[in-house]
Structures are given as structure tokens and as C-alpha cells.
Write a protein that holds these residues in place. Structure first.
Motif, mmCIF file in Angstrom:
data_model
loop_
_atom_site.group_PDB
_atom_site.id
_atom_site.type_symbol
_atom_site.label_atom_id
_atom_site.label_comp_id
_atom_site.label_asym_id
_atom_site.label_seq_id
_atom_site.Cartn_x
_atom_site.Cartn_y
_atom_site.Cartn_z
ATOM 1 N N GLU A 1 -0.076 -4.894 23.447
ATOM 2 C CA GLU A 1 -0.675 -4.234 21.910
ATOM 3 C C GLU A 1 0.284 -3.071 22.041
ATOM 4 N N THR A 2 0.910 -3.584 20.704
ATOM 5 C CA THR A 2 1.812 -2.021 20.313
ATOM 6 C C THR A 2 1.296 -0.634 20.729
ATOM 7 N N PRO A 3 1.650 0.171 21.008
ATOM 8 C CA PRO A 3 1.229 0.826 21.184
ATOM 9 C C PRO A 3 1.408 1.953 20.255
ATOM 10 N N SER A 4 0.467 1.785 19.202
ATOM 11 C CA SER A 4 -0.053 2.896 18.146
ATOM 12 C C SER A 4 -1.519 3.009 17.121
ATOM 13 N N GLU A 5 -1.259 3.775 16.636
ATOM 14 C CA GLU A 5 -2.515 4.023 16.369
ATOM 15 C C GLU A 5 -2.654 3.602 14.918
ATOM 16 N N ILE A 6 -1.279 3.264 13.955
ATOM 17 C CA ILE A 6 -0.598 2.911 12.880
ATOM 18 C C ILE A 6 -0.396 1.626 13.029
ATOM 19 N N ALA A 7 -1.188 1.044 11.325
ATOM 20 C CA ALA A 7 -1.443 -0.251 11.680
ATOM 21 C C ALA A 7 -0.660 -1.325 10.936
ATOM 22 N N THR A 8 0.717 -0.282 10.486
ATOM 23 C CA THR A 8 1.411 -0.724 9.115
ATOM 24 C C THR A 8 3.164 -0.331 10.159
ATOM 25 N N VAL A 9 4.023 -0.450 9.556
ATOM 26 C CA VAL A 9 5.703 -0.135 9.433
ATOM 27 C C VAL A 9 5.980 1.267 8.655
ATOM 28 N N GLU A 10 6.311 2.290 9.406
ATOM 29 C CA GLU A 10 6.542 3.704 9.253
ATOM 30 C C GLU A 10 7.779 2.901 7.812
ATOM 31 N N GLN A 11 8.513 1.675 8.527
ATOM 32 C CA GLN A 11 9.669 1.744 6.756
ATOM 33 C C GLN A 11 8.486 1.661 5.486
ATOM 34 N N LEU A 12 7.624 1.843 5.800
ATOM 35 C CA LEU A 12 6.883 0.142 4.490
ATOM 36 C C LEU A 12 6.114 2.063 3.777
ATOM 37 N N GLU A 13 6.212 1.859 2.392
ATOM 38 C CA GLU A 13 6.455 2.650 1.667
ATOM 39 C C GLU A 13 4.488 2.518 1.213
ATOM 40 N N GLN A 14 3.691 2.992 1.032
ATOM 41 C CA GLN A 14 2.458 2.616 0.658
ATOM 42 C C GLN A 14 1.453 3.374 -0.419
ATOM 43 N N GLU B 1 10.536 -6.587 -1.215
ATOM 44 C CA GLU B 1 11.125 -5.542 -1.013
ATOM 45 C C GLU B 1 9.973 -4.654 -1.616
ATOM 46 N N LEU B 2 8.673 -5.610 -2.088
ATOM 47 C CA LEU B 2 7.740 -4.955 -3.349
ATOM 48 C C LEU B 2 6.328 -5.919 -2.797
ATOM 49 N N VAL B 3 5.411 -5.850 -2.478
ATOM 50 C CA VAL B 3 3.952 -6.096 -2.690
ATOM 51 C C VAL B 3 2.905 -5.434 -3.938
ATOM 52 N N ILE B 4 2.314 -6.899 -4.199
ATOM 53 C CA ILE B 4 1.330 -6.096 -5.262
ATOM 54 C C ILE B 4 0.181 -6.613 -4.895
ATOM 55 N N ASN B 5 -0.624 -5.775 -4.739
ATOM 56 C CA ASN B 5 -2.573 -6.017 -4.113
ATOM 57 C C ASN B 5 -2.142 -6.180 -6.086
ATOM 58 N N HIS B 6 -2.981 -7.159 -7.178
ATOM 59 C CA HIS B 6 -3.770 -7.174 -7.692
ATOM 60 C C HIS B 6 -4.599 -6.590 -7.455
ATOM 61 N N THR B 7 -5.475 -7.653 -6.495
ATOM 62 C CA THR B 7 -6.924 -6.965 -6.315
ATOM 63 C C THR B 7 -7.352 -6.592 -4.814
ATOM 64 N N ILE B 8 -7.856 -5.767 -4.814
ATOM 65 C CA ILE B 8 -7.392 -4.921 -3.327
ATOM 66 C C ILE B 8 -8.390 -5.625 -2.301
ATOM 67 N N THR C 1 6.446 -7.931 3.749
ATOM 68 C CA THR C 1 8.117 -6.122 3.445
ATOM 69 C C THR C 1 8.351 -5.021 4.413
ATOM 70 N N ALA C 2 9.349 -5.191 4.044
ATOM 71 C CA ALA C 2 9.596 -4.004 6.099
ATOM 72 C C ALA C 2 9.113 -4.903 6.922
ATOM 73 N N ARG C 3 10.258 -5.308 6.794
ATOM 74 C CA ARG C 3 10.467 -6.786 8.516
ATOM 75 C C ARG C 3 11.597 -6.514 8.588
ATOM 76 N N ALA C 4 11.447 -6.171 9.903
ATOM 77 C CA ALA C 4 12.169 -6.263 10.958
ATOM 78 C C ALA C 4 13.399 -5.352 10.561
#
Length: 458
Positions: A208-221, A318-325, A339-342
Motif C-alpha cells: 500500500e502506498t505509504p501516504s495518507e493523501i489519496a491523490t498525487v501532490e502534483q494535482l491542483e484541486q 491536463e485538466l479534469v472537470i467534474n460537471h457533477t460531483i 491527469t497529473a500522472r507519472a
């Protein structure tokens, strides 16, 4: 092991190292560094890591290594929840297995079953399949067998074991040998961890990835707060503002339903944002064509349901938009993971109405990050609102003319027949449920009006 382990440290054959190098792969990711040696030792493996962390390669390389030591077909079975992911995995096997003339086939719905049956009868080394279509083949023909497979891979294992595919997976498992290696991978595997351990029934290597954060650091949310009835205009303005800064980056826009996806795609095409749609209500050939146009940058906007949220690796996004959550918080992780892969950067924007606040909080709790609110130009939104509303209404009318709902019913009837149900009886039940639902809506609407009237405010 070091996070900067080179592939040549895993005792893989030289031809595998050369193939990896030829496509720019030299340094292994953490999940690859940890899982590949254990899989090569013959252990079952459960791998949980963030999206874009290289999970596919973590099982592809050891399978190829073992295959070239004892080649026969059918050597490995890879199950995935979506057709698009199945084709992507097959492509990776094809590229990396080229030096040994690897034979593979993809078994998914929406394609010719006879042609697929012929491919299976030729005993390819690798079979990549969705559970439903593979189960259909197991029930309808005896020209192939899964009784000698060495590897079983469940990619996006949490989705496959969520209950949706239980009947088909049970049938498939009954046709597999008891002695085999089981490899399970996903970005959100924790919910089904105990279930996976029961499936293996022996010693399992767990990573398991040793991180409490489920998304990558390079992703602006980020999120945009907007009124419900004006959401589409806010979406258009968000795209416009993004395009003023980034003309080339590919965009994926996620919706919750096939109908919303198609309507929104038609609307955006009419207002000047050329796009392609990807959802379950179009044919498989249309789905593949849409994905090909998007991957090749012929079209830079993709409208999609969650059929595109799992595993797809398109570097130009480079951009993901959730029109509906999404209603299920972990699906947010898979969506924004496009996005924000590798190690690359990326941005995710979710449109939020006042009714979505609780779901936003659930997502933030799941990923252990607070999303940042961003603003769009409200004056610009007000200027385009009428145009977007009229265009969307026209799209609804055109969709009715295109027999969209009739196609949906035909697909449902096919599904009921495959499940051994009476399609006429099921259609009748569906219509009754629909009438009951509409009656409840009307009553609620009437009661609300009555309440306002009695209050003296109307």
C-alpha cells in the motif's frame, strides 16, 4: 527497496529491459519496485497505489518474464471493469511482448462474439476481458479453456468485487485452476482488502502506498460554487478561462449519466467547443473512435461518464472537470487521476451547487485534502447563460428525435435476456417504477406550492 530501482535490478530478461528502455521506461516506481520481485518469487500480490503510479507495469513485466520461460496459451487472464481499460492494458502487453511474438486478445462487450470466439480458440498467451463478455463465452462455447492459466489479474479490483459483477466472476472463477497466482491492483483497494485475502487463500504480499493523501501532490484541486440552474454556463466559462492560459492541454469532463454526457457534448459542440463523447449508450466502435481522436489530439475535449474514470493513461490530459460531483467519494479519486500522472502536473475542477456541500465534504474526508475555491467571471456567465440554456434545450429535442431513449430500452432488454429474465415483464416493472417516481415528484411539488400558499407568500 529504493524508490529509484532500475528495471535491470529485477533479474528480468534482457529483451524486457530493452523494450522498457525503448518506450522511455528505465526507473521503476515504488509499486513496481516492491511488487515485481515478490510476483517473480511466485507470491500472490495485492497492490494499492495512487492513480498514475504504474500499477499496470507492475503485473505486466513479471507475467512476460514467466511467460517466456514456459510459453503456452492461455497463460494469463486479466479482468477489468471497463472496455477502454481492457484495450489499454492489451496495448501495453502488445508493445512489451513484441520480441517474443506475444499473442493476445481483448474480450469485451459491443464487439462480434463469433470473431472473439475464433481468437480464443487459437489460445492466445494473454486474454484481457471484461467479466460480462467473458462469462458469455464460457457459457456459450467450449473452444477454449482457462484451466491452465498461470496468472489471474484483477485490475481495478475494488470495482470488480463491488457486487456489480458477482455472478459473472463466480462463473469465471469456477473455470480457473486452483493453483495459480492472483494479482490484485487498484488505487482504492482498502474497502475490499479482506475479501481479496479470502480469494487468494494463501500467503499474500501486500503493498500500500505509504501516504495518507489519496491523490498525487502534483494535482491542483479546486471547486467552483455555482447555482444549480446556471451550472452549464459556469462550465463553459471555466473552459473559456482555462483556454486563455492553455490552448493545447486536453480536458476530460465527467458527468454522472449517459444522457447528461450526450446532452452536454451536443451543447458544447454547438457553442464552439469541439468534443467527443464516451459513454455506455454508444456502440463500442464509436467509443474506440472517440478515444482515438482524443488520444491523437484531433479533439482536445472528452465528455465521459465513469467508463473513462478507471486506469486510462492519456499523458496530454491536463485538466479534469467534474460537471457533477460523484456520489461515491472514491470515484472522485479515479476521475481526477486521469491527469497529473507519472510525475506530471495537472488540475482538477469540480462544479459544486449549494446542494452538493455534504458530498464535497465527503470527498475531502476521503482524500484528506481541502479543495480550494476558485472564482469565474460572473458577468461573463450572465452574458452566456441564455445562449447555453437555449442550446441545451435544442439538444434535448434533438436527442428525442435521435431515438436515444429507444436505444436505451433496447440495451436494457438485451441485458434482461442475457440474465434469463422476461424482457416484457421487466419493462412493465420499469414503467411502473417510473410512474410511481413521477407521481411522488408531482405530489412533492404540489405540497410545496400549497405550503407557500398557506403561508401567505404567494
Amino acid at each position: 527497496m529504493s524508490d529509484k530501482e532500475f528495471f535491470n535490478k529485477f533479474n528480468l530478461n534482457d529483451w524486457i529491459i530493452k523494450q522498457c528502455s525503448s518506450i522511455g521506461l528505465k526507473i521503476a516506481t515504488p509499486i513496481q519496485s516492491n511488487c515485481i520481485p515478490e510476483i517473480l518469487k511466485g507470491k500472490d500480490c495485492i497492490g494499492a497505489a495512487k492513480t498514475g503510479s504504474g500499477k499496470t507495469l507492475a503485473f505486466t513485466l513479471p507475467i512476460l518474464q514467466k511467460l517466456c520461460e514456459d510459453p503456452y496459451g492461455i497463460f494469463a487472464l486479466i479482468l477489468t471493469p471497463t472496455r477502454e481499460l481492457a484495450y489499454q492494458i492489451a496495448d501495453q502487453f502488445a508493445v512489451l511482448g513484441k520480441p517474443i511474438n506475444l499473442k493476445h486478445c481483448v474480450i469485451v462487450g459491443g464487439m462480434d462474439m463469433v470473431e472473439q470466439g475464433i481468437k480464443l480458440s487459437k489460445h492466445p498467451h494473454i486474454v484481457v476481458a471484461t467479466p460480462g463478455r467473458l462469462a458469455d463465452h464460457l457459457e456459450s462455447c467450449n473452444t477454449f479453456t482457462l484451466s491452465r492459466i498461470k496468472f489471474l489479474v484483477l485490475d481495478e479490483a475494488d470495482r470488480l468485487l463491488s457486487g456489480q459483477f458477482d455472478k459473472q466472476i463466480k462463473l469465471i472463477f469456477n473455470n480457473l485452476p486452483k493453483i495459480r497466482q492472483n494479482l490484485f491492483f487498484s488505487a482504492t483497494i482498502t474497502d475490499t482488502l479482506e475479501q481479496l485475502k479470502e480469494v487468494t487463500g494463501k500467503e499474500v504480499f501486500l503493498y500500500e502506498t505509504p501516504s495518507e493523501i489519496a491523490t498525487v501532490e502534483q494535482l491542483e484541486q479546486n471547486y467552483i460554487l455555482c447555482p444549480k440552474d446556471v451550472k452549464d454556463a459556469y462550465l463553459v466559462q471555466a473552459i473559456r478561462e482555462y483556454r486563455t492560459k492553455n490552448q493545447k492541454g486536453n480536458i476530460i469532463i465527467f458527468t454522472n449519466t449517459c444522457k447528461d454526457c450526450q446532452i452536454l457534448s451536443m451543447t458544447l459542440n454547438e457553442v464552439g467547443f469541439e468534443n467527443v463523447a464516451l459513454h455506455a449508450m454508444i456502440t463500442q466502435l464509436q467509443r474506440l473512435a472517440a478515444l482515438t481522436r482524443f488520444k491523437s489530439n484531433t479533439v482536445t475535449i472528452l465528455l465521459a461518464t465513469d467508463v473513462a474514470s478507471r486506469g486510462l493513461d492519456i499523458p496530454t490530459v491536463e485538466l479534469v472537470i467534474n460537471h457533477t460531483i460523484p456520489k461515491v467519494p472514491k470515484e472522485y479519486i479515479h476521475r481526477v487521476g486521469r491527469t497529473a500522472r507519472a510525475g506530471r502536473g495537472g488540475k482538477a475542477i469540480t462544479l459544486i451547487t449549494p446542494y452538493d456541500i455534504k458530498m464535497l465534504q465527503a470527498v475531502e474526508k476521503e482524500i484528506n485534502i481541502k479543495l480550494t475555491e476558485i472564482k469565474v467571471d460572473d458577468n461573463e456567465v450572465s452574458q452566456i447563460f441564455t445562449q447555453i440554456s437555449v442550446t441545451k434545450s435544442e439538444a434535448h429535442i434533438k436527442l428525442d428525435e435521435d431515438d436515444f431513449y429507444e436505444k436505451k430500452l433496447i440495451n436494457k432488454r438485451k441485458k434482461w435476456i442475457l440474465e434469463g429474465l422476461d424482457p416484457d415483464e421487466e419493462e412493465s416493472k420499469m414503467l411502473k417504477r417510473s410512474r410511481k417516481k413521477n407521481t411522488k415528484k408531482l405530489k412533492k411539488k404540489y405540497n410545496n406550492k400549497l405550503f407557500i400558499s398557506n403561508d401567505g407568500n404567494s
